[in-house]
Design a protein around this motif. Structure first.
Motif, PDB file in Angstrom:
ATOM      1  N   TYR A 258      30.687  11.463  14.799  1.00 53.84           N
ATOM      2  CA  TYR A 258      30.291  10.823  16.056  1.00 53.84           C
ATOM      3  C   TYR A 258      31.288   9.753  16.477  1.00 53.84           C
ATOM      4  O   TYR A 258      31.638   9.646  17.657  1.00 53.84           O
ATOM      5  N   ALA A 259      31.676   8.914  15.529  1.00 55.29           N
ATOM      6  CA  ALA A 259      32.544   7.782  15.837  1.00 55.29           C
ATOM      7  C   ALA A 259      33.089   7.237  14.527  1.00 55.29           C
ATOM      8  O   ALA A 259      32.664   7.654  13.439  1.00 55.29           O
ATOM      9  N   GLU A 260      34.009   6.306  14.633  1.00 57.94           N
ATOM     10  CA  GLU A 260      34.572   5.662  13.451  1.00 57.94           C
ATOM     11  C   GLU A 260      34.088   4.216  13.390  1.00 57.94           C
ATOM     12  O   GLU A 260      33.921   3.557  14.420  1.00 57.94           O
ATOM     13  N   VAL A 261      33.855   3.725  12.178  1.00 60.83           N
ATOM     14  CA  VAL A 261      33.543   2.310  11.991  1.00 60.83           C
ATOM     15  C   VAL A 261      34.871   1.573  11.898  1.00 60.83           C
ATOM     16  O   VAL A 261      35.694   1.862  11.030  1.00 60.83           O
ATOM     17  N   ARG A 395      31.111   4.932  32.039  1.00 61.72           N
ATOM     18  CA  ARG A 395      32.474   4.457  31.899  1.00 61.72           C
ATOM     19  C   ARG A 395      33.030   4.973  30.576  1.00 61.72           C
ATOM     20  O   ARG A 395      32.275   5.298  29.656  1.00 61.72           O
ATOM     21  N   GLU A 396      34.322   5.089  30.501  1.00 66.94           N
ATOM     22  CA  GLU A 396      34.919   5.482  29.228  1.00 66.94           C
ATOM     23  C   GLU A 396      34.785   4.320  28.260  1.00 66.94           C
ATOM     24  O   GLU A 396      35.106   3.172  28.585  1.00 66.94           O
ATOM     25  N   ILE A 397      34.289   4.621  27.066  1.00 65.40           N
ATOM     26  CA  ILE A 397      34.076   3.584  26.060  1.00 65.40           C
ATOM     27  C   ILE A 397      34.829   3.987  24.795  1.00 65.40           C
ATOM     28  O   ILE A 397      34.478   4.967  24.130  1.00 65.40           O
ATOM     29  N   ASN A 398      35.849   3.225  24.494  1.00 70.57           N
ATOM     30  CA  ASN A 398      36.638   3.490  23.294  1.00 70.57           C
ATOM     31  C   ASN A 398      36.185   2.664  22.103  1.00 70.57           C
ATOM     32  O   ASN A 398      36.389   3.075  20.960  1.00 70.57           O
ATOM     33  N   ALA A 399      35.591   1.502  22.370  1.00 67.48           N
ATOM     34  CA  ALA A 399      35.146   0.642  21.270  1.00 67.48           C
ATOM     35  C   ALA A 399      33.964  -0.205  21.706  1.00 67.48           C
ATOM     36  O   ALA A 399      33.908  -0.691  22.837  1.00 67.48           O
ATOM     37  N   VAL A 400      33.022  -0.378  20.765  1.00 73.22           N
ATOM     38  CA  VAL A 400      31.800  -1.148  21.013  1.00 73.22           C
ATOM     39  C   VAL A 400      31.626  -2.181  19.904  1.00 73.22           C
ATOM     40  O   VAL A 400      31.796  -1.874  18.717  1.00 73.22           O
ATOM     41  N   LEU A 401      31.272  -3.380  20.291  1.00 72.73           N
ATOM     42  CA  LEU A 401      30.883  -4.442  19.368  1.00 72.73           C
ATOM     43  C   LEU A 401      29.379  -4.629  19.468  1.00 72.73           C
ATOM     44  O   LEU A 401      28.841  -4.729  20.577  1.00 72.73           O
ATOM     45  N   SER A 402      28.692  -4.661  18.325  1.00 72.54           N
ATOM     46  CA  SER A 402      27.244  -4.859  18.319  1.00 72.54           C
ATOM     47  C   SER A 402      26.909  -6.123  17.538  1.00 72.54           C
ATOM     48  O   SER A 402      27.286  -6.269  16.369  1.00 72.54           O
ATOM     49  N   ILE A 415      31.800  -3.162  14.618  1.00 68.06           N
ATOM     50  CA  ILE A 415      32.551  -2.514  15.690  1.00 68.06           C
ATOM     51  C   ILE A 415      32.693  -1.029  15.383  1.00 68.06           C
ATOM     52  O   ILE A 415      33.094  -0.646  14.283  1.00 68.06           O
ATOM     53  N   PHE A 416      32.344  -0.217  16.375  1.00 69.65           N
ATOM     54  CA  PHE A 416      32.559   1.239  16.313  1.00 69.65           C
ATOM     55  C   PHE A 416      33.618   1.611  17.338  1.00 69.65           C
ATOM     56  O   PHE A 416      33.715   0.987  18.401  1.00 69.65           O
ATOM     57  N   LYS A 417      34.402   2.630  17.028  1.00 72.87           N
ATOM     58  CA  LYS A 417      35.393   3.080  17.983  1.00 72.87           C
ATOM     59  C   LYS A 417      35.419   4.602  18.033  1.00 72.87           C
ATOM     60  O   LYS A 417      34.937   5.292  17.118  1.00 72.87           O
ATOM     61  N   LYS A 418      35.972   5.124  19.106  1.00 72.12           N
ATOM     62  CA  LYS A 418      36.076   6.559  19.291  1.00 72.12           C
ATOM     63  C   LYS A 418      36.941   7.131  18.164  1.00 72.12           C
ATOM     64  O   LYS A 418      38.007   6.602  17.855  1.00 72.12           O
ATOM     65  N   TYR A 419      36.459   8.205  17.564  1.00 65.18           N
ATOM     66  CA  TYR A 419      37.202   8.819  16.452  1.00 65.18           C
ATOM     67  C   TYR A 419      38.406   9.592  16.991  1.00 65.18           C
ATOM     68  O   TYR A 419      38.281  10.399  17.916  1.00 65.18           O
TER      69      TYR A 419
END
Length: 421
Positions: A258-261, A395-402, A415-419
Motif C-alpha cells: 500500500y505504502a512505505e513507512v 490531490r496527489e499525495i506522496n507523503a503524509v504525516l500523522s 510518516i508514510f510515503k508513496k511506495y
C-alpha cells in the motif's frame, strides 16, 4: 548497519464509521459522522449522553461463548481488526516464518469495562461475600493482552507487547514496529490499537475533567475541530491494525504494498499531565523528529492527519506547531482531522488515522474535517491554513504525516510515503 525498508501490506478496522477498512475509509471520504446517543449504558444522568460507538457488532459473530468470556470488549475489537489486516496481507496463506512475525498492539486504557464490573461487584457484595473475583479479571483487563491474544490466535512468535501512552499509544506501536523491522529483528509485525471506554467510568471520568463535548442536542456535529464553538472531544471506540513488513520479504512473497513507512518521531511536552503545551513545543519537536528520521523536508509533506480532537486548547497548539515547523509550506499542505467523524478513539486513534493516511496516499484523496460552519471561527486559529473543511479533496499525495498527542505529554508522529521501487 544499513536499515531495511518497511512497507504496509495489510489493513484492518472496526470503527464508529465502518466495521472494516474499506467501509470506514469510504465513510471518512464522504464525511459521515459516527456520533449518536450512547447505547452501551444508560447515560441519561451524565453530562455527555452521546459517543462514537461501533455499530452492529455482535461478539457471537466472531467468538464462541467460551472464548468471549475471556475477552474484554477492547480485546474483541483488536482481534477483529487484526484478523482483517492479517487476511488482507495474506500472512496466514504464505510460507512465512512465524517466529519472525510479531504483534505490537496499543491501548490507552485497556479493559476499563472489565475493571468497572469487577470493582463494582466487589463494592456491592465484598463485605458479605469476601473477595470473590472472576479468574479472568486480570487477564481481561490488562492493556497488553490484545497483543497476546492476536499472537496466540495466529501463532506469531516474534516481538510481542503492548504500548501505553494515552492517545499516542497506537502511533507508538507503529513506530516501535517500524524500528524493529528496519533493524532486522522481525520480518513483519501486526501493529495497531484498540479501545472500548464508552462506559460509565470512561464517560464520567472525562466529564469530570470537562474534556468531553456536551452537545447532547446535536451529537452528529459535536466533534468540530478548529471551529470556534468546539467544546470538547467526542469519545469513540474501536480498533485498527496495519501489517508492517520488511520490503524484500514482502516482495519475495508477492504481497500487495500500500505504502512505505518513511519515519517516526517521539517527544514529550514536559508541561502538564493533561493539557498540551500552549505554544505546541512538544508537537513541534515530534514533527521535526519524524521528518529528520525520514530524511525529509517539510516541503515533502502533502497532507497532515491532525490530532485535532476538538478541544479548545489542543487544536490551537497543534496549529501553532504546524506553522512553526512548516513555515510557508504550512499554507500549501492539506490538513484534516478525521476525529470529526470517528470521534476520539483514545489509544486506537493513531492506528485508524494511520490507516486513513495510507488510503489517502493510495487513492489521492484528503478526507475532510466536518462540522465547520462558515463564520464559526476562533480568533487564535489561522484559517488561511487548509483544514479541508466539510468536503474531501482530490490531490496527489506522496507523503503524509500523522500526529498523536496524549495525556502525560506523550507525542508520537509517523510518516508514510508513496511506495516506489
Amino acid at each position: 548497519m544499513e536499515l531495511k525498508r518497511v512497507v504496509v501490506t495489510g489493513l484492518g478496522a472496526l470503527t464508529p464509521i465502518g466495521n472494516d477498512a474499506k467501509t470506514a475509509w469510504e465513510n471518512a471520504v464522504n464525511g459521515v459522522s459516527g456520533a449518536g446517543p450512547i447505547t452501551h449504558f444508560d447515560a441519561s444522568k451524565f453530562k455527555t449522553q452521546f459517543a462514537c460507538e461501533v455499530k452492529g457488532f455482535n461478539p457471537a459473530d466472531h467468538f464462541d461463548r467460551k472464548k468471549a468470556r475471556t475477552l474484554d470488549l477492547y480485546a474483541m475489537y483488536a482481534l477483529v481488526a487484526a484478523d482483517e489486516a492479517i487476511n488482507d496481507a495474506k500472512l496466514e496463506n504464505e510460507n512465512v516464518d512465524k517466529n519472525r512475525v510479531g504483534v505490537i498492539f496499543a491501548a490507552g486504557i485497556g479493559g476499563l469495562h472489565t475493571f468497572e464490573e469487577e470493582a463494582g461487584y466487589f463494592a456491592l457484595h465484598g463485605e458479605e461475600q469476601g473477595p470473590k473475583y472472576n479468574p479472568f479479571f486480570i487477564p481481561k483487563m490488562i492493556a497488553d493482552i490484545a497483543a497476546g491474544h492476536i499472537s496466540i490466535e495466529h501463532s506469531f512468535r516474534g516481538p510481542n507487547f503492548g504500548t501505553v501512552s494515552a492517545c499516542a499509544s497506537s502511533n507508538n506501536a507503529l513506530v516501535d514496529a517500524f524500528n524493529l523491522i528496519r533493524l532486522g529483528m522481525a520480518d513483519a509485525i501486526v501493529a495497531g490499537g484498540a479501545e472500548a471506554a464508552v462506559f460509565p467510568a470512561g464517560v464520567g471520568g472525562f466529564n469530570s475533567m470537562k474534556a468531553l463535548s456536551t452537545r447532547n442536542d446535536d451529537p452528529a456535529s459535536a466533534s468540530r475541530p478548529f471551529s470556534g464553538s468546539r467544546d470538547g472531544f467526542v469519545i469513540g471506540e474501536g480498533a485498527a491494525a496495519l501489517v508492517l513488513e520488511e520490503l524484500e520479504h514482502a516482495k519475495a512473497r508477492g504481497a500487495h504494498i500500500y505504502a512505505e513507512v518513511a519515519g517516526g518521531g517521539m517527544s514529550a511536552d514536559a508541561y502538564h499531565i493533561t493539557a498540551t503545551h500552549p505554544e505546541g513545543l512538544g508537537a513541534k519537536l515530534v514533527m521535526e523528529n519524524a521528518l529528520k528520521d525520514a530524511g525529509m523536508k517539510p516541503e515533502d509533506i502533502d497532507y497532515i492527519n491532525l490530532h485535532g480532537t476538538s478541544t479548545p486548547v489542543g487544536d490551537i497548539s497543534e496549529a501553532k506547531a504546524i506553522k512553526e515547523v512548516f513555515g510557508d509550506h504550512a499554507y500549501k499542505v492539506s490538513l484534516s482531522s478525521t476525529k470529526s467523524m470517528t470521534g476520539h478513539l483514545l489509544g486506537a486513534a493513531g492506528a485508524i488515522e494511520a490507516l486513513f493516511s495510507v488510503k489517502a496516499i493510495t487513492d489521492g484523496i484528503v478526507p475532510p474535517t466536518i462540522n465547520h460552519v462558515e463564520g464559526d471561527n476562533d480568533p487564535e486559529v489561522d484559517y488561511d491554513l487548509d483544514f479541508t473543511f466539510n468536503k474531501a479533496k482530490k490531490r496527489e499525495i506522496n507523503a503524509v504525516l500523522s500526529n498523536t498527542f496524549g495525556f502525560g505529554g506523550h507525542n508520537a508522529a509517523i510518516i508514510f510515503k508513496k511506495y516506489k521501487e
